[in-house]
Design a protein around this motif. Structure first.
Motif, PDB file in Angstrom:
ATOM      1  N   THR A 152       0.847  -1.203   0.000  1.00  0.00           N
ATOM      2  CA  THR A 152       0.000   0.000   0.000  1.00  0.00           C
ATOM      3  C   THR A 152       0.883   1.255   0.000  1.00  0.00           C
ATOM      4  OG1 THR A 152      -0.214  -0.193   2.384  1.00  0.00           O
ATOM      5  CG2 THR A 152      -2.037  -1.024   1.038  1.00  0.00           C
ATOM      6  N   GLY A 153       1.084   1.851   1.176  1.00  0.00           N
ATOM      7  CA  GLY A 153       1.885   3.062   1.225  1.00  0.00           C
ATOM      8  C   GLY A 153       1.147   4.268   0.677  1.00  0.00           C
ATOM      9  N   ASN A 154      -0.160   4.130   0.541  1.00  0.00           N
ATOM     10  CA  ASN A 154      -0.947   5.305   0.131  1.00  0.00           C
ATOM     11  C   ASN A 154      -2.164   5.411   1.022  1.00  0.00           C
ATOM     12  OD1 ASN A 154      -2.338   3.097  -0.793  1.00  0.00           O
ATOM     13  ND2 ASN A 154      -3.114   4.159  -2.611  1.00  0.00           N
ATOM     14  N   ALA A 205       2.905  13.960 -13.711  1.00  0.00           N
ATOM     15  CA  ALA A 205       4.040  14.018 -12.781  1.00  0.00           C
ATOM     16  C   ALA A 205       3.564  13.812 -11.349  1.00  0.00           C
ATOM     17  CB  ALA A 205       4.767  15.354 -12.926  1.00  0.00           C
ATOM     18  N   VAL A 206       2.451  14.447 -10.989  1.00  0.00           N
ATOM     19  CA  VAL A 206       1.917  14.283  -9.634  1.00  0.00           C
ATOM     20  C   VAL A 206       1.546  12.822  -9.398  1.00  0.00           C
ATOM     21  CG1 VAL A 206      -0.050  14.831  -8.146  1.00  0.00           C
ATOM     22  CG2 VAL A 206       1.108  16.652  -9.393  1.00  0.00           C
ATOM     23  N   MET A 207       0.874  12.235 -10.374  1.00  0.00           N
ATOM     24  CA  MET A 207       0.440  10.849 -10.175  1.00  0.00           C
ATOM     25  C   MET A 207       1.625   9.896 -10.107  1.00  0.00           C
ATOM     26  SD  MET A 207      -3.079  10.685 -12.326  1.00  0.00           S
ATOM     27  CE  MET A 207      -3.037   8.916 -12.402  1.00  0.00           C
ATOM     28  N   LEU A 213      -0.703   9.169  -2.733  1.00  0.00           N
ATOM     29  CA  LEU A 213      -1.994   9.345  -3.383  1.00  0.00           C
ATOM     30  C   LEU A 213      -2.461   8.035  -4.014  1.00  0.00           C
ATOM     31  CD1 LEU A 213      -4.031  11.558  -4.035  1.00  0.00           C
ATOM     32  CD2 LEU A 213      -2.773  12.026  -6.115  1.00  0.00           C
ATOM     33  N   ALA A 214      -1.695   7.536  -4.971  1.00  0.00           N
ATOM     34  CA  ALA A 214      -2.099   6.289  -5.631  1.00  0.00           C
ATOM     35  C   ALA A 214      -0.863   5.457  -5.944  1.00  0.00           C
ATOM     36  CB  ALA A 214      -2.894   6.594  -6.891  1.00  0.00           C
TER      37      ALA A 214
END
Lengths: 433, 336, 276
Positions: A152-154, A205-207, A213-214
């Motif tokens: 996970t980690g999100n 870039a954000v994703m 986030l994801a």
């Protein structure tokens, strides 16, 4: 030839192509083309709304499609255990502070008298705000990303049915479109093209980087599905029996059945959106959009708020791309930010719209199906073509290189189709009425 | 506190890389801005034109290397560059004849040409990948450094090293020469002036006896040369990969727009503004700050404002800020 | 929209980050010029019984004749929409002349393109967009002389003599000059080819009365250097005062043709076109 007959013929031709694929290759391939064709048609419909109806040049389709994909994770994945307690609220607080900083800077700029004091004040707000934001945001992110990073980690999602992600994907895309449109369309002359080109890269870039986030490039796999799993069907004796009565083995039958269910879901969305787009086109709103497009000065003189209308249609078109993006990620069953590439998700959709016929909703739908079919099939055709052409050649480096490179024929072909249609049938296959 | 070492660190990690990258962007943006000024559209195929020119240069470089021809300490690619330019110019002129010319005779609106350039972009992208493949290629040879970090440390006795790579030196020198030539051509020669006249007022240029087709031809050749030089320098500095070149489109467009579309001086300024912002904002400042601040007061974190992956975001935010305050760009282009 | 050229349909897009609308040409790059034939013993420049219009549009000119002889100033006046500028453009070859012919210096040039007419010795100053705004005054003049391969410094010196203000501002971008000065640049640019005849389309449009008087003085000076001038003017009274020959057009037809003085004296012309 009657236009109606011609258009029906064109759609029949695409249907025939898909059927031939089914017979020659496999029905799984054919249905996969159909499913992605349905999604492509929806994307094309969205872009057609912007370009065809309003002349808005959106080259950031990829970004909106990716936002739709993000929505599926945020809606349908189960929440990560303890993530919200560990840092979720910190992240939200950090983001809110970031937003507040920008709002404060904008307000300071608007309220303070012009001069050096104003510039310094705005700069100070931005710098202090940025460090405060990082101070709150960074530890929260680290805390979330530390939770079981291998799987996970999100912060995870809300655990809701994945079909809900489709409208939410649309809303997410609409929200971002509102921000872009507000800035890019509001100036003296618009610069939407560069704005969308840039935002799309930023979204990707954000994703890719915001793992909280994801999961970024670590991808999210195993998204919940709106249709049964193939293995469950294969274990269902009733299903196996029915498949046998059609003369199919359970594995093939289950994969085809699942794809047909997806196709049905997608078709419903496409039909609803197409119906709405047609209604919009022929409503007073649609007529006004076209009036603005054909003569902006006159429309403005008649008291139409052109910028507002453009903003509306830009948001609507982007929302449709967002919905299509969510559907696509649902079909894939996973979110892989690394696969979003502008050639595939922005420019290919443009080819669909132009080839189909800008300004005509049915044209876009046709373009979506046709171009997607070619995108998939040009590769095997190219391979076959190169294979045939080089069959007389001795085996060697050149032949191997040619065979290796055949895959890249696809981009070449897409460009060629776009140029040929633009040159010889500039209004597209189904022109605007 | 050690200002000298701080400055050397800054120069090594920020100033020099940014100057090299800025020169490459500036050359790319000059091509975009020329097309915008004279052919009146933004060429989406520009990144792929750079890739094509660079690919020809690489192929010729390989050929020279196979023949054992080299430039000694300098990269062989410099020798192959003229052939790359010629190849790229030939391809671009072929595209113009086969594709763009028809739309000129039709007096097509610029936005139609933008869509046409998308088609050309697909084709060029396909051609480049077909010939050289989608993989990374490193074609730099010759001496790697003008001054390596170690030599510098030995020479000066400083704690920090300052490395100047050969590719950086070549980039800057070539860029200066190319830009000087271009400005001389545009401002001093008859053909160059006729190009500016055509860009300014097509009808009047026609009345003055300027042949539009010739202006367009010269423009494409110059653009091909600029694109090939920019692409080759970028490839020498980093490496060649078709997809990376396609992605350069965004910072290049951003540079051209920040500087003022249609303005060559603006394109150069824009290139450096974008390059410096990208590098400074994504650089981890810890080392410099540790030198500047008194002992023991150094920060714990990396002091990196944004992760390197957000460099596109930086181009874009600079673009937004400039457009909000100066809609025509830094050097009044044709009002954006 | 469905009838128009689809390549010219930009769907109202005005995205300046991808398209540059400035300076785009509207003049059609026409097919090749036809042959030139000799036509001796005719006026120096004459558009003879011209009938025609733009492209496939309706006729705007009907059997219209405009002529100017050596050493003369000829002026075309008339009410708005009378086809004054159209008549001049017909002489210059910018619209389809369906019947009638254009003769210059003893040659029939009816089938020449505007560019070839420039080479034949016509100098044309359009009403608007008649200078290169981003280029300096001197560069504007150089571009005027683009078709010349010989040394044109003399001509430039002559232009500077005629328009001293241009010499003073020769390093300035022409777009920064005042309206009257811009018109001088435009005329100067046209003079650089050393034309046999100078055609001016409303040179005083949009300038103040004082500047207008100065411009008329300059035009007379140009005429004194021996170049015949054909001019379209909105300010009929002042124009006819300096005209050797005047043409009053109404709805694309010749209504009155006489010397400038005679037209000024003609009661009907005065009543109808000169405001009494």
């Amino acid at each position: 030839m009657n236009a109606m007959v011609k258009n029906t013929g064109l759609f029949a031709l695409v249907a025939l192509l898909i059927v031939i694929t089914g017979i020659m290759q496999s029905w799984n391939t054919a249905l996969l083309i159909l499913n992605m064709g349905l999604i492509s048609a929806i994307m094309a419909l969205g872009v057609n709304l912007q370009w065809g109806f309003a002349g808005l040049f959106n080259v950031g389709i990829m970004g909106f499609v990716a936002l739709g994909g993000l929505a599926t994770v945020l809606i349908a994945m189960p929440p990560t255990e303890g993530a919200w307690a560990a840092g979720g609220y910190g992240i939200v607080l950090g983001l809110l502070m970031g937003a507040a900083t920008i709002v404060a800077a904008v307000m300071a700029w608007a309220r303070l008298p012009k001069g050096r004091v104003r510039s310094l004040a705005v700069l100070a707000i931005l710098i202090v705000g940025f460090f405060l934001y990082r101070a709150v945001f960074d530890p929260a992110v680290n805390a979330v990303e530390a939770i079981n990073p291998a799987s996970t980690g999100n912060i995870g999602g809300l655990g809701l049915p994945i079909l809900m992600a489709w409208p939410v994907g649309g809303l997410l895309a609409a929200g971002v479109a509102w921000v872009i449109g507000k800035t890019a369309l509001g100036l003296r002359s618009d610069y939407l093209a560069i704005a969308t080109l840039g935002i799309a890269e930023i979204i990707i870039a954000v994703m890719k980087n915001e793992d909280w986030l994801a999961r970024g490039v670590k991808n999210v796999i195993g998204l919940p599905r709106p249709v049964p799993l193939e293995v469950d069907l294969q274990r269902d004796p009733e299903f196996v029996e029915r498949a046998a009565s059609f003369g199919m083995d359970a594995v093939t039958a289950s994969t085809i059945y699942v794809k047909l269910e997806y196709a049905a879901l997608f078709a419903v969305v496409l039909i609803i959106l197409l119906w709405m787009a047609q209604k919009a086109l022929n409503s007073p709103w649609g007529r006004m959009m076209r009036a603005i497009r054909d003569n902006e000065v006159a429309a403005e003189a008649m008291g139409k708020d052109v910028t507002r209308r453009h903003l509306q249609v830009f948001i609507l078109g982007s929302a449709i791309c967002g919905i299509a993006g969510a559907m696509m990620t649902t079909l894939d069953g996973q979110l892989t930010p690394g696969t979003y590439q502008p050639l595939r998700f922005t420019f290919l959709v443009w080819v669909m719209v132009i080839v189909g016929g800008s300004g005509n909703n049915f044209g876009s739908v046709l373009g979506g199906f046709l171009i997607w079919f070619l995108w998939v099939q040009v590769e095997p055709i190219g391979l076959w073509l190169i294979g045939t052409l080089t069959s007389g050649m001795a085996d060697g480096a050149l032949k191997a290189h040619l065979m290796d490179s055949a895959a890249h024929m696809r981009l070449f072909t897409m460009g060629l189709i776009l140029l040929l249609v633009l040159r010889f049938s500039p209004r597209g296959l189904i022109p605007e009425k | 506190m050690d200002l000298l070492n701080a400055f050397i660190t800054l120069a090594n990690f920020v100033i020099i890389p940014a100057i090299a990258y800025g020169s490459q962007l500036a050359l790319g943006a000059l091509g975009v801005t020329l097309i915008y000024g004279i052919l009146r559209f933004s060429n989406f195929a520009h990144g792929d034109t750079m890739a094509f020119g660079t690919m020809v240069t690489i192929l010729i470089t390989w050929l020279f290397q196979a023949w054992g021809i080299s430039l000694g300490v300098l990269p062989t690619a410099l020798l192959a560059l003229p052939f790359g330019i010629a190849g790229c110019a030939a391809f671009v002129l072929l595209t113009d004849r086969a594709v763009y010319r028809f739309y000129r005779t039709q007096k097509a609106k610029p936005v139609i040409l933008v869509i046409v350039s998308m088609g050309v972009m697909f084709i060029m992208n396909g051609v480049v990948r077909f010939i050289i493949g989608p993989d990374d290629h490193n074609f730099s040879d010759g001496e790697r450094f003008i001054i390596s970090a170690r030599t510098f440390r030995e020479l000066t006795g400083l704690q920090e090293g300052l490395a100047i790579r050969t590719s950086t030196g070549i980039t800057v020198i070539t860029a200066v020469v190319v830009v000087a030539l271009l400005f001389w051509f545009l401002n001093k020669t008859r053909t160059g002036k006729s190009m500016r006249a055509y860009s300014d007022n097509e009808d009047l240029a026609l009345l003055s006896g300027i042949n539009p087709e010739r202006v367009v031809l010269v423009t494409w050749v110059i653009v091909a040369a600029l694109a090939t030089v920019a692409g080759t320098l970028y490839g020498l500095d980093k490496s060649f990969k078709a997809f990376t070149y396609f992605q350069l489109l965004l910072p290049i467009f951003a540079s051209a727009i920040v500087g003022g579309l249609g303005s060559p001086v603006g394109a150069i300024a824009g290139g450096f503004v974008i390059a410096f912002s990208e590098v400074t904002i994504t650089y981890a400042w810890k080392k410099v700050i540790v030198y500047v601040l008194p002992d023991g007061m150094g920060p714990d974190g990396l002091v990196q404002l944004l992760s390197t992956d957000y460099k596109f975001a930086v181009s874009f935010i600079i673009l937004l800020v400039v457009l909000l305050f100066r809609p025509t760009g830094l050097f009044k282009g044709k009002s954006v | 929209m469905s009838n128009s050229n689809p390549y010219q349909d930009d769907r109202g897009n005005k995205d300046r980050s991808i398209t540059n609308p400035g300076g785009q040409g509207t003049a059609e790059v026409r097919r090749k010029s036809g042959p030139v034939t000799a036509a001796p013993d005719t006026p120096f420049l004459i558009g003879e019984s011209m009938t025609g219009g733009y492209g496939k549009g309706p006729d705007i000119l009907h059997d219209c004749t405009i002529a100017v002889d050596r050493g003369e100033i000829a002026v075309i006046v008339g009410p708005n929409g009378a086809g004054k500028s159209t008549a001049m453009k017909a002489v210059f070859g910018m619209l389809d002349v369906r019947s009638g012919r254009v003769l210059l210096d003893g040659e029939d040039i009816t089938t020449l393109t505007p560019q070839d007419r420039v080479i034949k010795g016509m100098g044309f100053v359009p009403q608007t967009h008649n200078i290169f705004t981003s280029m300096t005054v001197e560069e504007n003049l150089e571009m005027g002389a683009f078709i010349r391969t010989d040394d044109f410094r003399d001509t430039m010196a002559q232009v500077y003599d005629l328009f001293p203000i241009l010499k003073e501002k020769r390093r300035q971008p022409a777009g920064e000059l005042s309206g009257g000065q811009r018109q001088q640049v435009a005329v100067g640019r046209a003079l650089m080819t050393r034309p046999k005849v100078l055609m001016l389309d409303e040179p005083t449009a949009g300038v103040s009365p004082i500047v207008m008087d100065e411009l008329f003085d300059r035009i007379i000076e140009v005429a004194r250097t021996g170049i015949p001038i054909l001019m379209v003017e909105q300010n009929a009274r002042q124009a006819l005062e300096i005209a050797d020959k005047g043409y009053v057009l109404v709805q694309g037809r010749n209504a009155f043709t006489d010397t400038g003085k005679a037209l000024m004296a003609d009661p009907e012309v005065r009543r109808s076109f000169l405001g009494g």
